[in-house]
Scaffold this motif. Structure first.
Motif, PDB file in Angstrom:
ATOM      1  N   LEU A   9      41.291  46.417  43.683  1.00  0.00           N
ATOM      2  CA  LEU A   9      42.696  46.794  43.804  1.00  0.00           C
ATOM      3  C   LEU A   9      43.023  47.179  45.243  1.00  0.00           C
ATOM      4  O   LEU A   9      44.095  46.842  45.769  1.00  0.00           O
ATOM      5  N   LEU A  30      50.792  45.141  41.329  1.00  0.00           N
ATOM      6  CA  LEU A  30      49.620  45.978  41.092  1.00  0.00           C
ATOM      7  C   LEU A  30      49.447  46.274  39.603  1.00  0.00           C
ATOM      8  O   LEU A  30      48.321  46.242  39.078  1.00  0.00           O
ATOM      9  N   TYR A  39      43.034  37.751  38.332  1.00  0.00           N
ATOM     10  CA  TYR A  39      42.206  38.457  39.312  1.00  0.00           C
ATOM     11  C   TYR A  39      41.701  39.778  38.721  1.00  0.00           C
ATOM     12  O   TYR A  39      40.506  40.089  38.768  1.00  0.00           O
ATOM     13  N   GLY A  40      42.616  40.546  38.149  1.00  0.00           N
ATOM     14  CA  GLY A  40      42.218  41.817  37.542  1.00  0.00           C
ATOM     15  C   GLY A  40      41.287  41.614  36.358  1.00  0.00           C
ATOM     16  O   GLY A  40      40.314  42.352  36.175  1.00  0.00           O
ATOM     17  N   LEU A  91      43.406  44.116  47.278  1.00  0.00           N
ATOM     18  CA  LEU A  91      44.672  43.437  46.983  1.00  0.00           C
ATOM     19  C   LEU A  91      45.843  44.114  47.683  1.00  0.00           C
ATOM     20  O   LEU A  91      46.829  43.452  48.036  1.00  0.00           O
ATOM     21  N   VAL A  92      45.746  45.408  47.897  1.00  0.00           N
ATOM     22  CA  VAL A  92      46.838  46.142  48.535  1.00  0.00           C
ATOM     23  C   VAL A  92      47.102  45.611  49.941  1.00  0.00           C
ATOM     24  O   VAL A  92      48.251  45.603  50.405  1.00  0.00           O
ATOM     25  N   THR A 103      48.010  43.322  37.758  1.00  0.00           N
ATOM     26  CA  THR A 103      46.565  43.229  37.977  1.00  0.00           C
ATOM     27  C   THR A 103      45.816  44.175  37.044  1.00  0.00           C
ATOM     28  O   THR A 103      44.800  43.805  36.436  1.00  0.00           O
ATOM     29  N   VAL A 104      46.320  45.399  36.924  1.00  0.00           N
ATOM     30  CA  VAL A 104      45.694  46.373  36.031  1.00  0.00           C
ATOM     31  C   VAL A 104      45.807  45.912  34.577  1.00  0.00           C
ATOM     32  O   VAL A 104      44.846  46.039  33.795  1.00  0.00           O
ATOM     33  N   PHE A 140      47.558  37.288  39.776  1.00  0.00           N
ATOM     34  CA  PHE A 140      47.271  38.723  39.815  1.00  0.00           C
ATOM     35  C   PHE A 140      46.554  39.162  38.539  1.00  0.00           C
ATOM     36  O   PHE A 140      45.551  39.891  38.573  1.00  0.00           O
ATOM     37  N   LEU A 144      36.300  47.375  40.304  1.00  0.00           N
ATOM     38  CA  LEU A 144      37.736  47.206  40.094  1.00  0.00           C
ATOM     39  C   LEU A 144      38.579  48.051  41.056  1.00  0.00           C
ATOM     40  O   LEU A 144      39.557  47.546  41.620  1.00  0.00           O
ATOM     41  N   PRO A 145      38.257  49.333  41.281  1.00  0.00           N
ATOM     42  CA  PRO A 145      39.058  50.102  42.257  1.00  0.00           C
ATOM     43  C   PRO A 145      39.031  49.472  43.653  1.00  0.00           C
ATOM     44  O   PRO A 145      40.051  49.444  44.343  1.00  0.00           O
TER      45      PRO A 145
END
Length: 417
Positions: free
Chosen positions: A67, A97, A51-52, A70-71, A100-101, A48, A63-64
């Motif tokens: 994400l 999540l 990935y981010g 990924l959800v 990832t951020v 994760f 990036l948004p």
């Protein structure tokens, strides 16, 4: 030869390593969690984070979207977890999540990497203390929760609506500053109160004194005096708690000074720190003299987030602020010191903040403000000794009076030097 300080590739790899480490740290914690181990663990969470980090490195604008993509698998995995294990907890999903951020933040910049490490460590600690947090929440009854909620609501509603200027109708007081100081002082006590509740009834007598010193050193002194009166053999351990709660007042005052007028710290710190050091040494001697089987139950301290005590402190603070200004104007330094002593008998916080404010405005000198704060602290220390003498056993009274008397004399000597 590649220079780690200048080579961009090594810099990128280092930041990717930071992201990987954050993911591994959180993943190891989740692996050990009963509810999260089958959902995602020590291998998945580093992925994760990477990935981010890689998306933020090469496709920052996407990036948004990344994400959002990924959800989808996380939602599928979450539904499966609910279906097979009947576990509806969202903690691991949100942790994934957030990891990832954090990976994206770690790759952003050196500052971002530092922030990611700090936040990642905090997240790991928060995830790992699930049982203590739930036990703490269970110890807070409905009355306490309502009281805290009401206070926070009043703070959020009242503070922004108060005018941030001196008002003639209030004799020149700034209502927003007064209420802000009420919130600040109450918040200090509330943090200590939460610490005491989180640690539970089995906390040590040293922590009882420290927590009590921040919440209410007077309440701690009264409680320990009563316990020593009921059982005189406990006078050593009760004296230790009283001394610890009393000397916590000095670093607490330094915190208040640092917030209101940091420029005053250089002058106020020496006497307050010396008094703290003497008190710590004396408390250490008392603890060494305490028998291993001497224990006392920690007192139940009242939640500081209550509206009535907060309003009472606000009134005291406003009065002390006005009286101090007029005393200094009409009677000079001697009048200000007299006000500091009388105010300190009841409350040190009000006088500490008042003199810090007056020194910041240039109304009084740094030396006068420092002396006034120490005088107020000495007055309050004498009150603690008097309470221990009157309400406690004779042995407790003598012991506390001697120890706190030495602390007071030390403070006077440092002021005189």
């Amino acid at each position: 030869m590649l220079d780690p300080a200048t080579d961009p590739l090594l810099d990128v790899l280092l930041h990717l390593l930071v992201a990987f480490g954050i993911g591994a740290l959180i993943g190891l914690e989740r692996e050990q969690s009963e509810s999260a181990g089958t959902f995602a663990g020590s291998r998945t969470f580093p992925l994760f984070a990477l990935y981010g980090a890689l998306v933020a490195l090469f496709f920052p604008a996407a990036l948004p979207v990344a994400l959002g993509v990924l959800v989808v698998p996380l939602t599928v995995a979450y539904v499966a977890k609910v279906w097979y294990r009947r576990d509806v907890g969202l903690t691991t999903l949100l942790a994934a999540l957030l990891t990832t951020v954090l990976g994206a933040v770690a790759i952003h910049s050196p500052t971002g990497a530092t922030v990611a490490v700090v936040v990642g460590g905090a997240v790991t600690v928060l995830l790992s203390v699930k049982d203590p947090i739930h036990a703490f929440a269970d110890r807070i009854d409905e009355t306490e929760r309502r009281a805290s909620a009401k206070f926070i609501l009043v703070v959020l509603v009242v503070l922004p609506s108060l005018p941030d200027r001196s008002l003639d109708v209030l004799f020149g007081l700034n209502p927003r500053f007064v209420w802000l100081m009420v919130v600040f002082v109450t918040g200090l006590g509330f943090v200590a109160y939460l610490l005491g509740q989180f640690l539970g009834p089995e906390r040590s007598i040293a922590l009882t004194g420290i927590v009590g010193g921040f919440v209410s050193s007077t309440a701690t002194t009264v409680s320990m005096a009563e316990k020593s009166a009921e059982n005189e053999t406990l006078y050593h351990v009760c004296a230790f708690a009283v001394v610890v709660a009393s000397i916590i007042m000095f670093p607490r005052a330094l915190i208040e000074i640092a917030v209101v007028n940091p420029g005053l710290l250089a002058s106020a710190a020496p006497p307050l720190l010396v008094m703290t050091a003497v008190g710590v040494v004396a408390a250490g001697v008392l603890y060494w003299r305490t028998a291993a089987d001497e224990t006392v139950e920690p007192e139940e301290l009242e939640n500081p987030f209550r509206l009535r005590p907060a309003l009472a402190f606000g009134l005291i603070f406003a009065v002390v602020l006005l009286v101090s200004e007029y005393a200094n104007e009409w009677l000079g330094t001697s009048g200000l010191y007299a006000t500091a002593f009388l105010s300190g008998l009841a409350d040190v916080d009000a006088m500490t903040i008042t003199l810090s404010r007056l020194a910041a405005e240039g109304t009084v000198s740094t030396d006068v403000a420092t002396t006034g704060i120490v005088v107020a602290a000495i007055a309050n220390t004498l009150v603690k000794a008097g309470l221990a003498w009157v309400l406690g056993s004779s042995r407790l009274g003598r012991l506390v009076a001697i120890v706190l008397g030495v602390v007071v004399v030390t403070g006077l000597v440092v002021l005189a030097v």
